[in-house]
Design an enzyme around this catalytic site. Structure first.
Site, PDB file in Angstrom:
ATOM      1  N   THR A  89       0.849  -1.202   0.000  1.00 58.29           N
ATOM      2  CA  THR A  89       0.000   0.000   0.000  1.00 58.29           C
ATOM      3  C   THR A  89       0.880   1.246   0.000  1.00 58.29           C
ATOM      4  OG1 THR A  89      -0.052  -0.069   2.421  1.00 58.29           O
ATOM      5  CG2 THR A  89      -1.939  -1.043   1.274  1.00 58.29           C
ATOM      6  N   SER A  90       2.187   1.080  -0.335  1.00 59.74           N
ATOM      7  CA  SER A  90       3.090   2.247  -0.256  1.00 59.74           C
ATOM      8  C   SER A  90       3.285   2.928  -1.608  1.00 59.74           C
ATOM      9  CB  SER A  90       4.432   1.831   0.336  1.00 59.74           C
ATOM     10  OG  SER A  90       4.404   2.039   1.723  1.00 59.74           O
ATOM     11  N   ARG A  91       4.184   2.412  -2.403  1.00 56.52           N
ATOM     12  CA  ARG A  91       4.391   2.954  -3.750  1.00 56.52           C
ATOM     13  C   ARG A  91       4.742   1.793  -4.670  1.00 56.52           C
ATOM     14  NH1 ARG A  91       2.014   6.653  -2.315  1.00 56.52           N
ATOM     15  NH2 ARG A  91       2.534   8.854  -2.272  1.00 56.52           N
TER      16      ARG A  91
ATOM     17  N   GLU B 177       1.253   3.072 -12.444  1.00 55.74           N
ATOM     18  CA  GLU B 177      -0.151   3.402 -12.183  1.00 55.74           C
ATOM     19  C   GLU B 177      -0.577   4.757 -12.724  1.00 55.74           C
ATOM     20  OE1 GLU B 177      -0.070   3.379  -7.779  1.00 55.74           O
ATOM     21  OE2 GLU B 177      -0.462   5.539  -7.863  1.00 55.74           O
TER      22      GLU B 177
ATOM     23  N   HIS C 112      -5.120   2.574  -5.717  1.00 53.14           N
ATOM     24  CA  HIS C 112      -4.526   3.571  -4.808  1.00 53.14           C
ATOM     25  C   HIS C 112      -5.607   4.237  -3.939  1.00 53.14           C
ATOM     26  CE1 HIS C 112      -0.637   6.095  -4.434  1.00 53.14           C
ATOM     27  NE2 HIS C 112      -1.356   6.254  -3.336  1.00 53.14           N
TER      28      HIS C 112
ATOM     29  N   ASP D  70      -2.223  -2.119  -3.841  1.00 49.39           N
ATOM     30  CA  ASP D  70      -3.004  -0.881  -3.957  1.00 49.39           C
ATOM     31  C   ASP D  70      -2.264   0.146  -4.806  1.00 49.39           C
ATOM     32  OD1 ASP D  70      -5.257   0.789  -3.236  1.00 49.39           O
ATOM     33  OD2 ASP D  70      -3.874   1.942  -1.981  1.00 49.39           O
TER      34      ASP D  70
HETATM   35  P1  NAD Z   1       6.728   7.577   7.509  1.00 51.66           P
HETATM   36  O1  NAD Z   1       7.674   8.586   6.966  1.00 51.66           O
HETATM   37  O2  NAD Z   1       6.050   7.845   8.816  1.00 51.66           O
HETATM   38  O3  NAD Z   1       7.463   6.164   7.647  1.00 51.66           O
HETATM   39  C1  NAD Z   1       8.287   5.638   6.648  1.00 51.66           C
HETATM   40  C2  NAD Z   1       9.274   4.715   7.335  1.00 51.66           C
HETATM   41  O4  NAD Z   1      10.054   4.081   6.320  1.00 51.66           O
HETATM   42  C3  NAD Z   1      10.267   5.451   8.279  1.00 51.66           C
HETATM   43  O5  NAD Z   1      10.297   4.821   9.538  1.00 51.66           O
HETATM   44  C4  NAD Z   1      11.599   5.311   7.559  1.00 51.66           C
HETATM   45  O6  NAD Z   1      12.697   5.210   8.448  1.00 51.66           O
HETATM   46  C5  NAD Z   1      11.376   4.007   6.803  1.00 51.66           C
HETATM   47  N1  NAD Z   1      12.333   3.804   5.729  1.00 51.66           N
HETATM   48  C6  NAD Z   1      13.042   4.717   5.036  1.00 51.66           C
HETATM   49  N2  NAD Z   1      13.874   4.090   4.170  1.00 51.66           N
HETATM   50  C7  NAD Z   1      13.676   2.759   4.343  1.00 51.66           C
HETATM   51  C8  NAD Z   1      14.262   1.607   3.772  1.00 51.66           C
HETATM   52  N3  NAD Z   1      15.242   1.692   2.855  1.00 51.66           N
HETATM   53  N4  NAD Z   1      13.812   0.395   4.171  1.00 51.66           N
HETATM   54  C9  NAD Z   1      12.852   0.293   5.115  1.00 51.66           C
HETATM   55  N5  NAD Z   1      12.290   1.360   5.722  1.00 51.66           N
HETATM   56  C10 NAD Z   1      12.690   2.569   5.330  1.00 51.66           C
HETATM   57  O7  NAD Z   1       5.664   7.324   6.354  1.00 51.66           O
HETATM   58  P2  NAD Z   1       4.184   6.754   6.501  1.00 51.66           P
HETATM   59  O8  NAD Z   1       3.242   7.856   6.769  1.00 51.66           O
HETATM   60  O9  NAD Z   1       4.201   5.563   7.388  1.00 51.66           O
HETATM   61  O10 NAD Z   1       3.911   6.292   4.987  1.00 51.66           O
HETATM   62  C11 NAD Z   1       4.594   5.192   4.403  1.00 51.66           C
HETATM   63  C12 NAD Z   1       4.342   5.198   2.919  1.00 51.66           C
HETATM   64  O11 NAD Z   1       2.967   4.910   2.678  1.00 51.66           O
HETATM   65  C13 NAD Z   1       4.542   6.566   2.249  1.00 51.66           C
HETATM   66  O12 NAD Z   1       5.859   6.716   1.839  1.00 51.66           O
HETATM   67  C14 NAD Z   1       3.603   6.552   1.083  1.00 51.66           C
HETATM   68  O13 NAD Z   1       4.330   6.184  -0.063  1.00 51.66           O
HETATM   69  C15 NAD Z   1       2.615   5.449   1.409  1.00 51.66           C
HETATM   70  N6  NAD Z   1       1.220   5.920   1.466  1.00 51.66           N
HETATM   71  C16 NAD Z   1       0.309   5.309   0.666  1.00 51.66           C
HETATM   72  C17 NAD Z   1      -1.035   5.696   0.717  1.00 51.66           C
HETATM   73  C18 NAD Z   1      -2.085   5.020  -0.124  1.00 51.66           C
HETATM   74  O14 NAD Z   1      -3.204   5.551  -0.257  1.00 51.66           O
HETATM   75  N7  NAD Z   1      -1.823   3.856  -0.692  1.00 51.66           N
HETATM   76  C19 NAD Z   1      -1.401   6.737   1.559  1.00 51.66           C
HETATM   77  C20 NAD Z   1      -0.428   7.331   2.376  1.00 51.66           C
HETATM   78  C21 NAD Z   1       0.885   6.916   2.321  1.00 51.66           C
END
Ligand code: NAD
Length: 329
Positions: free
Chosen positions: A228-230, A259, A291, A254
């Protein structure tokens, strides 16, 4: 009154931004995405409001600068679509770093439950009065191991949900958080030992294709992968190959690498020209959504409130608490 050119508008964006704006800004809503072709719509605007799949590459940023747009308000957390090298002086970027980690984490668990227990298949069967349950066997999540990659805001909520299911949690993050109820391990061990893997880290140069053919080769043949990230975190072709060859249990996606071309729009009449996405979409053990993990009322309200506050602070010359700086990339 400052003018905002708002790109890639959906009905729910307009509803929440109008409700939260209270006539502070003049918002011009455009359905089109921000691209080299549509950037001209921002002429006369003071700010641009953009979303995950808008094009903020060098050419588009250059045109915005010529038009004297000085701030880009991302109405999302991620910013991997911005070319920071091209940003230069005189243009700032703000974002919404957190609007509801629950929205995304709960959706990730929903995807896991669906892929594991084949709810998406069952829904289609019973709608057709087919009450046969053969082929719908899943696994208990209780006692299984989940690997969580990225333990920031969303990852933490996802971990506590998984703990509620009685799962053992392995985690990987370059910045471990000692307060969390999980064991931090190296990525290889997480790939090897997890029955479920969920991605919650940002897309960066380091994390692009973090899940590639080699990583998948380490996984158990029943492992379910949730993203659900990227999309760019997964090498889609490698995932498709592994799913087709039954070297991995299933996937909930997602997000998808390409996309921007397809998501958020209705292509049901003409179909799509993307073999990987087409095949992923029709595999029985894969659930693709467009997404939508963020899409809750609470999240939409927070996105609108924080985006408008970011812009108000910018135009009032106040410190920008949610500014995106090139070093964060
Ligand atoms: P956040 O910044 O709070 O947490 C991201 C975490 O990833 C941090 O703890 C960071 O240290 C860690 N990180 C950085 N590099 C890394 C690596 N190489 N390996 C492992 N971990 C690593 O972000 P969040 O709010 O938890 O959001 C996470 C991701 O979710 C966002 O980057 C965004 O892409 C995605 N997101 C998706 C949706 C959606 O609708 N699908 C919505 C919001 C966010």
């Amino acid at each position: 009154m400052k003018r905002i050119a708002f790109f890639d508008t959906k009905a729910y964006d307009k509803e929440w931004f109008d409700a939260c704006n209270q006539e502070r800004f003049e918002i011009e809503y455009y359905e089109s995405k921000l691209t080299a072709k549509t950037v001209g719509l921002a002429a006369g605007a003071d700010a641009v409001c953009a979303f995950v799949n808008d094009d903020l590459s060098a050419g588009v940023l250059g045109r915005l600068k010529e038009m004297k747009v000085s701030v880009i308000a991302m109405r999302c957390a991620g910013f991997s679509n911005i070319d920071f090298k091209a940003l230069g002086e005189g243009m700032r970027v703000v974002r919404v770093p957190a609007y509801s980690p629950y929205a995304v984490a709960e959706f990730a668990m929903g995807m896991l439950l669906s892929v594991n227990r084949k709810l998406h298949k069952a829904y289609n069967r019973t709608r057709d009065f087919n009450y046969n349950i053969n082929g719908l066997t899943g696994m208990d999540l209780y006692g299984k191991t989940v690997g969580v990659i990225g333990t920031g805001k969303i990852g933490q909520v996802f971990i506590s949900i998984c703990r509620g299911f009685g799962m053992k949690v392995l985690a990987y993050d370059p910045y471990p958080n000692g307060k969390l109820d999980c064991d931090y391990v190296e990525l290889n061990r997480l790939f090897r030992e997890s029955d479920v893997i969920s991605l919650h880290c940002p897309l960066t140069e380091q994390t692009r294709h973090l899940v590639n053919a080699e990583a998948i080769a380490e996984m158990k043949s029943h492992t379910i992968l949730i993203n659900t990230s990227r999309g760019g975190l997964i090498e889609s072709r490698a995932l498709l190959n592994a799913l087709q060859e039954k070297r991995i249990g299933g996937a909930g996606l997602d997000v998808y690498e390409e996309e921007a071309e397809w998501f958020f729009e209705d292509h049901s009449t003409e179909g799509i020209v993307d073999d990987i996405l087409s095949l992923l979409t029709v595999l029985p053990n894969v659930l693709v959504t467009s997404h939508q993990a963020f899409l809750t009322e609470e999240a939409l309200r927070n996105i609108a409130l924080i985006t408008l506050q970011n812009l108000e602070d910018y135009f009032a010359g106040k410190p920008l608490v949610n500014e995106v700086l090139p070093a964060m990339k």
